[in-house]
Design a protein around this motif. Structure first.
Motif, PDB file in Angstrom:
ATOM      1  N   ASP A 188      12.151  10.410 127.391  1.00  0.00           N
ATOM      2  CA  ASP A 188      13.557  10.531 127.805  1.00  0.00           C
ATOM      3  C   ASP A 188      13.813  11.678 128.764  1.00  0.00           C
ATOM      4  O   ASP A 188      14.539  11.540 129.741  1.00  0.00           O
ATOM      5  N   GLU A 209      18.778  10.951 122.174  1.00  0.00           N
ATOM      6  CA  GLU A 209      18.334  10.294 120.930  1.00  0.00           C
ATOM      7  C   GLU A 209      19.053   8.960 120.747  1.00  0.00           C
ATOM      8  O   GLU A 209      18.464   7.963 120.347  1.00  0.00           O
ATOM      9  N   LYS A 242      17.683   6.318 122.958  1.00  0.00           N
ATOM     10  CA  LYS A 242      16.388   5.832 122.476  1.00  0.00           C
ATOM     11  C   LYS A 242      16.586   4.765 121.384  1.00  0.00           C
ATOM     12  O   LYS A 242      16.007   3.683 121.419  1.00  0.00           O
ATOM     13  N   LYS A 276      16.013   0.599 121.598  1.00  0.00           N
ATOM     14  CA  LYS A 276      15.114  -0.075 120.653  1.00  0.00           C
ATOM     15  C   LYS A 276      15.843  -1.252 119.978  1.00  0.00           C
ATOM     16  O   LYS A 276      15.327  -2.371 119.917  1.00  0.00           O
ATOM     17  N   VAL A 282      15.501   1.624 129.051  1.00  0.00           N
ATOM     18  CA  VAL A 282      16.230   2.866 128.772  1.00  0.00           C
ATOM     19  C   VAL A 282      17.416   3.090 129.724  1.00  0.00           C
ATOM     20  O   VAL A 282      18.522   3.432 129.292  1.00  0.00           O
TER      21      VAL A 282
END
Ligand code: SF4
Length: 361
Positions: free
Chosen positions: A65, A321, A324, A328, A334
């Motif tokens: 990231d 965070e 991320k 997912k 991303v």
């Protein structure tokens, strides 16, 4: 960080293209630095990792990231640079990444350079060289950049037919890139100068000359010439009456002075940590950093009747965070997950402009 052995030829450490140009300023630096370790910074380490992802063409979703945007941006800049290059290069090209080239005559090597990215045309008359600078420091633009000039010399040694070299400096963090064209006919003269320099800097007693170029020298905190320069330039100055030109001159010295102060502090700390006495100084504990395991803390606090709202007021959300996790869950790349989150959470986002910083114009 490049390893020392990569820059050694037949067991002898030689200058590298990334720093050779700086040695024009202080010929004593090459030998002075050999006694000291690399000054590692978090930024430099991240830069090395970013270079690896560029060299390996890592899938953008796999790039961590903290570097994702920079790597994405660097690739975008590279595409634009190559578009420009293709306007002057009519033929098909072959790509090379992170290849180390050597400047040598027979068995005598002078210097080397690991080029981030280059392409050479099929007829070997055209080439493009790209150097990525991932963080925000000041670098001379392509038309004045000694590192790129040195790389051009290395490439011309490898491909003697080269007539035109398109050089580019990509700075994704600053959202800028600069380019220039080098005429292959000018390179033999530059090669001769660099070979001469490489010989001079390896001579014992090569002259040390301090100045703002000392900023990243590993010998900075230990060098008498640098100390004299710091003393001379931190003498009294009447700040209220200082003229703007003089202020600009002083400002140019600040990054090097800051590095000198940091290097002296680090040396003092390292010695104290090894139990060496540095008069008037000692190590002091500066407390602990306290963090909580949030899910576990939440469970305990809810059991103790703290409301969810009250608990959430004490927590902060880390965007990286959240992206991320969202990427997912949604199987989005991303960059797309970030865009999607920003849209969804529009009403919950607060943005405060950071204070302006002073940079070189
Ligand atoms: S600190 Fe400056 S003067 Fe001293 S060796 Fe390094 S570059 Fe040269």
């Amino acid at each position: 960080m490049e390893q020392a052995d990569k820059r050694s030829y037949n067991g002898k450490r030689l200058p590298s293209g990334s720093s050779l140009g700086e040695l024009f300023e202080c010929k004593g630096r090459f030998l002075a630095e050999q006694n000291f370790e690399e000054r590692e910074t978090e930024e430099a380490n991240l830069g090395t990792i970013a270079h690896e992802h560029m060299a390996e063409e890592t899938d953008i979703d796999e790039v961590p990231d903290e570097l994702n945007y920079l790597v994405y941006k660097a690739r975008e800049q590279r595409a634009l640079i190559l578009e420009e290059f293709k306007k002057i290069c009519p033929s098909v090209t072959k790509i090379s990444r992170e290849v180390r080239l050597w400047c040598k005559d027979g068995d005598e090597a002078y210097f080397s350079g690991e080029i981030d990215y280059f392409e050479v045309s099929e007829n070997e008359e055209f080439a493009v060289i790209i150097d990525y600078k991932f963080f925000s420091g000041y670098y001379k633009p392509a038309d004045q950049n000694r590192q790129l000039q040195t790389y051009s010399v290395l490439l011309k040694d490898e491909y003697p037919k080269l007539k035109t070299i398109f050089i580019a400096l990509a700075q994704p963090m600053l959202d800028q890139w600069t380019t220039a064209i080098i005429d292959g006919d000018n390179l033999p003269a530059l090669r001769a100068r660099l070979v001469q320099l490489s010989r001079e800097i390896q001579q014992e007693g090569a002259e040390r000359k301090a100045g703002i170029h000392c900023k990243w020298c590993k010998a900075l905190a230990h060098c008498p010439e640098a100390y004299e320069w710091v003393k001379k330039n931190t003498g009294e100055i009447e700040m209220d009456n200082v003229g703007n030109d003089e202020l600009s001159e002083k400002m140019a010295m600040v990054p090097t002075l800051e590095q000198w102060f940091k290097a002296v502090k680090k040396l003092t700390k390292d010695r104290l940590e090894k139990g060496i006495d540095v008069p008037d100084y000692k190590l002091r504990k500066s407390g602990n950093i306290t963090t909580f395991n949030v899910p576990e803390a939440a469970k305990k606090m809810f059991d103790a009747n703290l409301s969810v709202d009250e608990f959430l007021k004490c927590c902060s959300l880390k965007e990286a965070e959240l992206i991320k996790v969202w990427a997912k869950i949604t199987a989005m790349p991303v960059a797309k997950a970030k865009k999607d989150l920003r849209l969804r959470l529009e009403s919950a986002i607060k943005q405060k402009p950071k204070a302006q910083s002073v940079v070189k114009a």
